[in-house]
Motif scaffolding. Structure first.
Motif: not given
Ligand code: C5P
Length: 201
Positions: A41-45
């Motif tokens: 999720g953090a990478k997507m952000l």
């Protein structure tokens, strides 16, 4: 001995604390599988395509300090609905579960999908209000800018997304023991979980 303990349940149910405590008590390794989804999720952000992020995830990406925010939690529950993201994370979790000396994995689909043969399966839950209050106190205590209503809305939205998704929805696995921590303190909940693990040794 390779005893696997699967502990599933919604956010702030107490499953993380219970998992840590029983892992220490029995000398088992512990994997918080939510961190995998949070890292994706953090990478997507940060602009990375989620499937690619899941396929190239490294241990260095799993730094809890950066991943425990409400924004990353929501992103995690979004990427967790993508079948290929979940598929990319299966082998790592199963290898962890099979390590010698015993393992505790906590998440949403450990007893139902990742480790259906786990010797101990627990589903730890509590009312949304109780969970939101716990999460509010935890985040506010760390200095995050949150409100009670905002945290409750986040918890309810994430529960809905996690339990209604088509792939590996959150639910008590077949044969799971449900532990409701709405009115149990953490000591009592840990004692109950330990009791089931001891019985399986
Ligand atoms: O447990 P935690 O709150 O850190 O999990 C973040 C999100 O990751 C969950 O809301 C859920 O969408 C996803 N997750 C999952 N399967 C797991 C663990 C977490 O789908 N085994």
């Amino acid at each position: 001995m390779t005893l696997t303990v699967a502990i599933d349940g919604p956010a702030a149910s107490g499953k993380g604390t219970i998992s840590k405590r029983v892992a220490a008590e029995f000398g088992f390794a512990h994997l918080d599988t939510g961190l995998l989804y949070r890292a994706v999720g953090a990478k997507m952000l940060a602009g990375v395509e989620p499937i690619e992020a899941a396929q190239t995830l490294e241990a260095a990406d799993l730094t809890p300090e950066n991943l425990r925010t409400a924004e990353v939690a929501q992103a995690a529950s979004k990427v967790a609905t993508i079948e290929q993201v979940r598929a990319a994370l299966v082998d790592f979790q199963r290898a962890f579960a099979a390590r010698a000396g015993g393992a505790v994995l906590d998440g949403r689909d450990i007893g139902s999908v990742i480790c259906p043969d786990a010797q101990v399966k627990l589903f730890v839950t509590a009312s949304a209000e109780v969970r939101a209050e716990r999460r509010y106190l935890e985040l506010a205590g760390k200095g995050h800018d949150v409100t009670r209503d905002g945290v409750l809305a986040d918890v309810v939205e994430r529960d809905r997304r996690d339990s209604e998704r088509a792939v590996a929805p959150m639910k008590p696995a077949e044969g799971a023991v449900v532990i409701d921590t709405s009115t149990l303190d953490i000591e009592a909940a840990v004692a109950r979980a330990s009791q089931f693990i001891r019985a399986a040794l």
